[in-house]
Scaffold this motif. Structure first.
Motif, short mmCIF file in Angstrom:
data_model
loop_
_atom_site.label_atom_id
_atom_site.label_comp_id
_atom_site.label_asym_id
_atom_site.label_seq_id
_atom_site.Cartn_x
_atom_site.Cartn_y
_atom_site.Cartn_z
N PHE A 192 6.59 -8.74 6.97
CA PHE A 192 7.24 -9.24 5.88
C PHE A 192 6.32 -9.03 4.62
CE2 PHE A 192 5.10 -12.51 7.54
CZ PHE A 192 4.88 -13.38 6.05
N HIS A 193 6.87 -9.46 3.19
CA HIS A 193 5.82 -9.70 1.77
C HIS A 193 6.33 -11.64 1.25
CE1 HIS A 193 6.28 -5.98 0.63
NE2 HIS A 193 5.16 -5.42 0.81
N GLY A 194 4.21 -11.74 1.41
CA GLY A 194 4.56 -13.43 1.30
C GLY A 194 6.12 -13.40 -0.33
N TYR A 195 6.51 -14.39 -0.89
CA TYR A 195 6.70 -15.02 -2.00
C TYR A 195 7.96 -13.57 -2.37
CZ TYR A 195 4.35 -18.97 -2.37
OH TYR A 195 3.69 -20.44 -2.70
N ILE A 256 11.04 -0.69 -0.65
CA ILE A 256 9.90 -0.35 0.05
C ILE A 256 8.44 -0.23 -0.60
CG2 ILE A 256 9.37 0.64 2.14
CD1 ILE A 256 12.63 1.73 1.61
N LEU A 257 7.54 -1.14 -0.06
CA LEU A 257 6.26 -0.69 -0.32
C LEU A 257 5.80 0.32 0.95
CD1 LEU A 257 4.95 -3.34 -2.33
CD2 LEU A 257 5.44 -1.65 -3.32
N TYR A 258 4.58 1.20 1.17
CA TYR A 258 4.47 1.81 1.92
C TYR A 258 2.68 2.57 1.99
CZ TYR A 258 3.72 6.64 0.23
OH TYR A 258 4.21 7.97 0.08
N GLU A 288 1.57 -2.91 6.02
CA GLU A 288 0.77 -3.19 5.32
C GLU A 288 1.14 -4.51 4.80
OE1 GLU A 288 -2.59 -3.13 1.17
OE2 GLU A 288 -1.50 -1.41 2.95
N ARG A 289 0.64 -5.81 5.18
CA ARG A 289 2.01 -6.48 4.81
C ARG A 289 0.50 -7.28 3.33
NH1 ARG A 289 1.79 -5.88 10.07
NH2 ARG A 289 2.84 -7.04 11.44
N GLY A 290 1.46 -8.70 2.48
CA GLY A 290 1.18 -8.77 1.58
C GLY A 290 1.80 -9.81 0.36
N SER A 291 1.22 -10.12 -0.78
CA SER A 291 1.66 -10.82 -1.15
C SER A 291 2.91 -10.10 -1.96
CB SER A 291 0.93 -12.07 -1.67
OG SER A 291 2.39 -13.04 -2.94
N ILE A 329 9.81 -5.40 1.34
CA ILE A 329 9.66 -5.23 2.24
C ILE A 329 8.28 -4.42 2.30
CG2 ILE A 329 11.56 -5.87 3.73
CD1 ILE A 329 12.33 -3.25 4.36
N PRO A 330 7.71 -4.17 3.86
CA PRO A 330 6.38 -3.15 4.24
C PRO A 330 6.85 -2.23 4.79
CG PRO A 330 6.04 -5.78 4.42
CD PRO A 330 7.11 -6.24 4.32
N MET A 331 6.21 -0.83 5.03
CA MET A 331 6.75 0.19 6.01
C MET A 331 5.26 0.92 6.55
SD MET A 331 9.26 1.10 7.71
CE MET A 331 10.01 -0.47 6.52
#
Length: 773
Positions: A192-195, A256-258, A288-291, A329-331
């Motif tokens: 998941f992503h923060g915020y 979607i961030l991959y 790769e999770r992150g904010s 969301i991260p992917m």
């Protein structure tokens, strides 16, 4: 009659004891003699009292003269420590600290504890371990609680639908690894992503490369349809929140961030390297999770901008415009490879390729029958977080050095981020505890702080900084940051130029990887020429440097992208196993950084005269202003007033860089030698004069960076108040120099440009006046 008289008087003629020899008479005579003796002695003393006083005074003067004649010559430095009952010289302090960390290395034990389970912001297990370790070292850590508004993951997902049929659904978790037998005991939460905003959208998708402004400009120039689409964007050295912000600006309904293995350099499966855990390449199933909070505008709790969330009842405002309004969301590379090939031969082609199997890096969008569903559910609540503060009080009141590291992670693991920094912080504490055990007190206060909530938005550090802003600006000399410290072999240092010299001195005393014949400074120069980079963003020094004007530094070992193992950023593979087998097998790099960090703090603490170099600062300003002048002349070629003001500022900056700062630093260097110079006792007046000059110089050096803090802040991001340093507005991770002026020129805003020229001119004038010798 005569016979009777004769008989009666007989005892008088022959007594057994005369009256004069009676007991009473003896006492009487003794008392009389005593009184007479005392009177005689008193009369004698009275007659010779002047001679007696002369004799006593002469004896005292003779003793003092003898003592003073053989008093050792001392320096102000040594006198200062003696007055405070300190037995330690600077050299001895450094030696004891260094030897304590060279003899023993506890990093592995700390990493095992920190990677044992997931510890998102507010986790108490990592809190308890840190507190207990500090108490075992003899410290009394204090806990400060804050209450930010923060998300906790509930569920998230990605599904691919083709012609109404479900073709693929992501698990949102990594494949299991057997390489962490000493590491995680619990699985990570789904990625998941923060915020990130909540949402459930199904739409066609489009590939937008890195999500930078130039990428979107390229897509719009090719008439690629962007509105109402899910935008797929690859990670790089740009803050995630800015990618989502740009996507939202161009009409995305979800993001979607991959992770593309292409960004890992040479160490990829495509180049023949095996993936972790069998080899050093990236595991393709890593998320790769992150904010995605807009951290270049405002870190910390987005509902309490500029003030601390000190209680659950703290007054809050809407976080709108401080975080995305669309879900993201991260992917993983593995899962995104099931989706991106549907874009092949559709839309325009990007020149820069990547390593996603089967994908030719076309923009799309997908056809009307091929859609993705992005689902994101987060629980947003006020959450309790905990900063751990350990203080070693100094001799000099009102002056402190802070070393900080956040301890929260995105995953079960987090060996590099945040385990390495947290473990090093505890090793620094252990080295300092050995000094405290021997009766040492630092000259200046040293604070060791374990931040909570660093990953979502530097929550713990920002709330602390906002809560104690006035005191920090008054007392703090410098902030040293430990974040993601060990991920490779290349030493990287980002720092305010005021700290450059002292960091290199500390590196010169630091054995590299335990080798006493080869220093960290030599390694630093061999690899990067001893370069000190501009401070970037996305970590806990932000509130200190960019908001409060406290000189800050961050240092780490990063991957060289040629043969270093790939750091598995923010995935479950950033594990104890990865660090043990690929990152730092014998924890020598950790040990090097613990020694270097502690020595840097000790050098800041133990030098009576602050070791800041104003010339380095002025040089950096001059160098970057010359670059901005070229941009300014091209933007306003015919505006004589702007160019005239620019020339005035340029002349002022050059004068301070080449004259004022040089003279000031030379004066400080001369003064530093006098502080350590020995004087005989009768020249104490010289020590007093040196002490006065020392106090004046220290106060000036502490003020230098504060003078660059403005009340107005930068345009559209007023929390960033420093005129010289701020995160680069469009990329984030990199630092910008003179950001207000830079942004005004880029925006082609003459009024804003003039305002910043005047602000900088006023500030540089104050700096020039401050540094006058």
């Amino acid at each position: 009659m005569e016979a009777e008289l004769e008989n009666e008087s007989q005892p008088l003629l022959h007594p057994t004891r005369t009256r004069e020899n009676s007991v009473a008479s003896l006492f009487a005579r003794g008392r009389s003699n005593t009184i007479n003796g005392l009177k005689t002695g008193y009369d004698t003393v009275r007659r010779h009292r002047i001679q007696f006083l002369y004799f006593a005074l002469a004896s005292l003067l003779l003793y003092l003269s003898f003592t003073l004649a053989f008093l050792p010559r001392t320096s102000l430095s040594r006198d200062f420590r003696r007055l405070h009952f300190s037995r330690f010289t600077k050299v001895e302090t450094y030696r004891i600290y260094l030897e304590s960390l060279m003899r023993e290395n506890r990093i592995e034990r700390h990493l095992v504890a920190y990677t044992a389970e997931e510890h998102l912001a507010g986790n108490r297990n990592a809190l308890d371990y840190t507190v207990n370790e500090l108490k075992a070292l003899g410290f009394s850590p204090k806990i400060e609680k804050y209450y930010p508004w923060l998300n906790t993951p509930i569920d998230s997902g990605l599904s691919l639908w083709v012609n109404g049929t479900l073709e693929f659904k992501s698990s949102m978790v990594e494949d299991a690894s057997e390489d962490d037998s000493a590491g995680s005991t619990s699985p990570s939460a789904p990625a998941f992503h923060g915020y990130s905003a909540n949402g459930n959208v199904t739409a066609r998708f489009v590939y937008c490369n890195y999500g930078k402004n130039e990428d979107y400009e390229y897509l719009t120039s090719k008439d690629v349809h962007l509105e109402g689409m899910v935008h797929i964007i690859r990670y790089d050295k740009m803050l995630s929140g800015l990618k989502v912000k740009n996507a939202e600006k161009y009409g995305a309904v979800g993001v979607i961030l991959y992770t593309d293995p292409y960004e890992d350099g040479q160490v990829t499966e495509k180049n023949g390297f095996e993936a972790y855990p069998n080899g050093p390449a990236r595991n393709p199933s890593g998320f790769e999770r992150g904010s995605v909070q807009f951290l270049t505008d405002l870190p910390g709790d987005p509902t309490t901008p500029g003030y601390a969330s000190k209680s659950p009842e703290t007054k809050r405002i809407s976080p709108k415009d401080k975080m995305p309004s669309i879900p993201s969301i991260p992917m993983s590379a593995e899962d995104i490879s099931r989706i991106l090939p549907y874009l092949n031969s559709r839309g325009c082609n990007f020149d820069l390729k990547g390593n996603i199997n089967g994908f030719d890096y076309y923009s799309g969008p997908s056809d009307v029958h091929t859609k993705v569903q992005v689902f994101n559910e987060q629980a947003y609540n006020v959450k309790e977080i905990f900063d751990i503060i350990t203080e070693i009080p100094g001799i000099i009141k009102g002056s402190s050095i802070i070393i900080g590291s956040h301890r929260d992670t995105w995953v079960a693991g987090g060996a590099a981020d945040s385990g390495s920094g947290s473990s090093i912080l505890l090793e620094v504490a252990r080295g300092l505890s050995k000094l405290v055990e021997k009766g040492w007190k630092p000259l200046r206060t040293i604070k060791l702080i374990s931040w909570d909530g660093g990953e979502p938005a530097m929550l713990g550090s920002t709330e602390y900084g906002e809560n104690h802003a006035i005191k920090l600006q008054k007392q703090s000399l410098a902030y040293l940051n430990l974040d993601t410290v060990i991920t490779g072999s290349i030493f990287q240092c980002e720092a305010n130029p005021l700290l450059s010299e002292i960091l290199k001195e500390a590196a010169w005393l630091t054995p590299f990887r335990g080798n006493s014949d080869f220093t960290l400074l030599e390694e630093w120069k061999n690899k990067t020429g001893g370069k000190v980079d501009v401070l970037g963003a996305g970590t806990d020094f932000t509130v200190f440097q960019n908001h409060l004007g406290i000189p800050s530094a961050g240092f780490k070992f990063i991957a060289n992208e040629i043969d270093d193992p790939v750091y598995q950023k923010h995935t479950s593979y950033d594990s104890f196993g990865w660090m043990k087998h690929f990152g730092d097998q014998h924890y020598e790099m950790h040990n090097t950084m613990a020694i270097f960090t502690g020595l840097s703090a000790l050098m800041l603490s133990e030098n009576e005269l602050v070791t800041f170099k104003t010339h380095d600062y002025a040089q950096l300003i001059e160098e970057h202003f010359h670059k901005l002048q070229g941009l300014l002349n091209n933007t306003y070629p015919g505006d004589q007033y702007i160019n005239s003001e620019s020339l005035k500022l340029s002349s002022l900056i050059s004068f301070i860089s080449n004259n004022v700062s040089v003279e000031f630093d030379n004066n400080v260097t001369s003064l530093r030698k006098k502080v350590s110079r020995d004087f005989p006792w009768w020249k104490i007046y010289k020590k007093i004069l040196i002490f006065i000059r020392l106090s004046v110089a220290n106060n000036k050096l502490k003020k230098v960076d504060r003078l660059f803090v403005t009340d107005r802040g930068l345009k559209d991001r007023g929390w960033m108040r420093h005129s010289i340093f701020a995160p680069e507005k469009e990329l984030g991770y990199f630092g910008d120099v003179m950001p207000g002026l830079h942004e005004a020129i880029i925006a082609n805003n003459p009024q804003e440009t003039l305002e910043w020229l005047h602000i900088l001119k006023n500030q540089m004038t104050l700096i020039g006046e401050l540094l006058k010798v």
